[in-house]
Scaffold this active site. Structure first.
Site, PDB file in Angstrom:
ATOM      1  N   THR A 175       5.400  64.796  48.173  1.00  6.34           N
ATOM      2  CA  THR A 175       5.487  66.208  47.913  1.00  6.34           C
ATOM      3  C   THR A 175       4.458  66.640  46.639  1.00  6.34           C
ATOM      4  O   THR A 175       3.901  67.663  46.586  1.00  6.34           O
ATOM      5  CB  THR A 175       6.849  66.737  47.709  1.00  6.34           C
ATOM      6  OG1 THR A 175       7.699  66.286  49.024  1.00  6.34           O
ATOM      7  CG2 THR A 175       6.744  68.086  47.439  1.00  6.34           C
TER       8      THR A 175
ATOM      9  N   ASP B 287       3.393  60.417  53.371  1.00  2.00           N
ATOM     10  CA  ASP B 287       4.699  60.746  52.903  1.00  2.00           C
ATOM     11  C   ASP B 287       5.306  59.302  52.724  1.00  2.00           C
ATOM     12  O   ASP B 287       5.332  58.511  53.505  1.00  2.00           O
ATOM     13  CB  ASP B 287       5.373  61.465  54.056  1.00  2.00           C
ATOM     14  CG  ASP B 287       6.932  62.131  54.035  1.00  2.00           C
ATOM     15  OD1 ASP B 287       7.253  63.312  54.007  1.00  2.00           O
ATOM     16  OD2 ASP B 287       7.997  61.226  53.715  1.00  2.00           O
ATOM     17  N   SER B 288       6.515  59.522  51.780  1.00  2.00           N
ATOM     18  CA  SER B 288       6.782  57.969  51.401  1.00  2.00           C
ATOM     19  C   SER B 288       7.820  57.470  52.269  1.00  2.00           C
ATOM     20  O   SER B 288       8.234  56.389  52.076  1.00  2.00           O
ATOM     21  CB  SER B 288       7.418  58.042  49.959  1.00  2.00           C
ATOM     22  OG  SER B 288       8.754  58.792  49.859  1.00  2.00           O
TER      23      SER B 288
ATOM     24  N   ASP C 155      11.357  59.979  48.343  1.00  7.93           N
ATOM     25  CA  ASP C 155      12.459  59.536  49.384  1.00  7.93           C
ATOM     26  C   ASP C 155      12.556  58.085  49.176  1.00  7.93           C
ATOM     27  O   ASP C 155      13.613  57.653  49.321  1.00  7.93           O
ATOM     28  CB  ASP C 155      11.767  59.972  51.004  1.00  7.93           C
ATOM     29  CG  ASP C 155      11.897  61.363  51.240  1.00  7.93           C
ATOM     30  OD1 ASP C 155      12.708  62.240  50.221  1.00  7.93           O
ATOM     31  OD2 ASP C 155      11.602  61.942  52.128  1.00  7.93           O
TER      32      ASP C 155
ATOM     33  N   THR D  38      18.441  55.602  42.091  1.00  2.00           N
ATOM     34  CA  THR D  38      18.618  55.991  43.150  1.00  2.00           C
ATOM     35  C   THR D  38      18.322  57.425  43.434  1.00  2.00           C
ATOM     36  O   THR D  38      18.485  58.272  42.365  1.00  2.00           O
ATOM     37  CB  THR D  38      20.238  55.970  43.640  1.00  2.00           C
ATOM     38  OG1 THR D  38      20.245  54.360  43.803  1.00  2.00           O
ATOM     39  CG2 THR D  38      21.042  56.667  44.312  1.00  2.00           C
TER      40      THR D  38
ATOM     41  N   GLN E 193      29.416  50.058  48.592  1.00  3.43           N
ATOM     42  CA  GLN E 193      29.001  51.223  49.053  1.00  3.43           C
ATOM     43  C   GLN E 193      29.124  52.256  47.889  1.00  3.43           C
ATOM     44  O   GLN E 193      28.534  53.511  47.929  1.00  3.43           O
ATOM     45  CB  GLN E 193      29.790  51.726  50.258  1.00  3.43           C
ATOM     46  CG  GLN E 193      29.450  51.079  51.389  1.00  3.43           C
ATOM     47  CD  GLN E 193      30.492  51.433  52.738  1.00  3.43           C
ATOM     48  OE1 GLN E 193      30.958  52.663  52.512  1.00  3.43           O
ATOM     49  NE2 GLN E 193      30.501  50.704  53.873  1.00  3.43           N
ATOM     50  N   CYS E 194      30.037  51.877  46.987  1.00  5.47           N
ATOM     51  CA  CYS E 194      29.804  52.851  45.884  1.00  5.47           C
ATOM     52  C   CYS E 194      28.760  53.108  44.902  1.00  5.47           C
ATOM     53  O   CYS E 194      27.884  52.170  44.868  1.00  5.47           O
ATOM     54  CB  CYS E 194      31.205  52.290  44.873  1.00  5.47           C
ATOM     55  SG  CYS E 194      32.857  52.364  45.599  1.00  5.47           S
TER      56      CYS E 194
END
Ligand code: ASP
Length: 338
Positions: free
Chosen positions: A14, A57-58, A90, A162, A273-274
């Site tokens: 972007t 676009d990544s 992304d 992240t 997943q945390c």
């Protein structure tokens, strides 16, 4: 005094969009960066730029493009004091993680940045992000021997980052490691958090094995899904996204499926997943069987770092699975807390 020199590697995303006279957004040619960010005319360092053959676009990022970016930096390493990689948000955390593993003995900053709004828009966050990333990559005040992400006032270790928001300017977070610097009126560096300056020369290894999978658990997951993943042709490694501190169902069919895959030589890495916190194998009975059959605990690694680390290690040591298993449990570039 000689000016410091920074190389911008432009990959797309972007950030690299400007408006034409009709108001439509197009990728800008990097040689027009001074038109897009006129403030850079006043900077105290020299900027050169290179653009990847295909601006993307990544979402289209790939291990071969990680190798292209790493190759450019390796080729130009001695000519520049630091590097800024302009990248879509992304998959930025994946690229930052992959590059961190590909560069051993990195002694110069490699700073990835991008933006949530294109440079060509009035309220773009891109100008601030580029200017700060360039300042950090060029400064003599604190040389950061790491691949990092700069976003909305914070500099994060790349392999700890992240993307957490598709909406806010504050789009990245590093839940398990503090930010390395914060931009306010001054940029304040937290040098005690940097990786140590390496002694040896830069070594670059770009081979990646993409025969990996991510298996995210959810209540109700059945054998057909688990087996479809574990029996994928050519599979070499699986990152299993478990609950809490690394817990998973204790059903015999589930443990047997994992055990049979491990017996076939597939490497299984347990990642939580945390967003914050770490896998602690055997803290609960719900991870004891996995520990017993040879699932590796991933500690507090991010999913982005886990996937890229597995690709990198399998690509670097294709015939030595034991070595891959051992290195997966250790910190290579500060990606897990030991
Ligand atoms: N889809 C874009 C990309 O990752 C989003 C962005 O750059 O913010 O390339």
């Amino acid at each position: 005094m000689n000016h410091n020199r920074v190389l911008i590697v432009y990959t797309g995303g972007t950030i690299g969009m400007v408006q034409d006279e009709h108001g439509s957004l197009h990728p800008f040619a990097l040689d027009r960066i001074y038109d897009a960010v006129p403030q850079l005319r006043a900077c105290s360092y020299d900027i050169d730029s290179v653009t990847l053959d295909h601006i993307i676009d990544s979402s289209n990022m790939s291990p071969s493009m990680w190798a292209d970016i790493a190759g450019i930096i390796e080729r130009e390493y001695d000519r520049y004091d630091g590097f800024v990689v302009l990248h879509g948000t992304d998959t930025m955390a994946y690229t930052a993680s992959a590059l961190s593993f590909m560069f051993k003995n990195l002694s110069k900053p490699v700073v990835l940045t991008g933006s949530q709004l294109p440079l060509g828009m009035l309220r773009s966050d891109g100008r601030e992000n580029i200017i700060c990333a360039l300042e950090i990559a060029s400064t003599r005040l604190a040389v950061i021997p790491e691949v990092c992400i700069f976003f909305e006032n914070h500099l994060y270790r790349g392999n700890r980052s992240t993307k957490l928001s598709a909406e806010n300017f504050d789009a990245f977070e590093s839940y398990n490691y503090p930010s390395l610097a914060k931009a306010g009126i001054n940029i304040s560096f937290k040098e005690r958090l940097f990786l140590p300056m390496p002694q040896g020369r830069l070594q670059v290894r770009t081979a990646c094995d993409t025969h990996v999978a991510v298996l995210k658990l959810f209540p109700g997951i059945g054998p057909e899904v688990v087996n479809a993943v574990l029996q994928a042709p050519g599979l070499q490694g699986v990152v299993i996204e478990t609950y809490g501190t690394g817990n998973a169902p204790t059903d015999p069919w589930f443990i047997s499926a994992l055990e049979e895959a491990i017996r076939r030589g597939i490497i299984v890495l347990n990642v939580t997943q945390c967003k914050a916190g770490a896998v602690k194998m055997r803290q609960y009975a719900a991870s004891c069987d996995m520990d017993r059959i040879g699932v590796i605990g991933g500690g507090d690694i991010t999913i982005e770092a886990a996937v890229t680390k597995m690709m990198y290690l399998l690509g670097s040591y294709p015939t030595d699975k034991e070595h891959v298993r051992m290195r997966l449990g250790q910190s290579l570039r500060g990606e897990i807390t030991e």
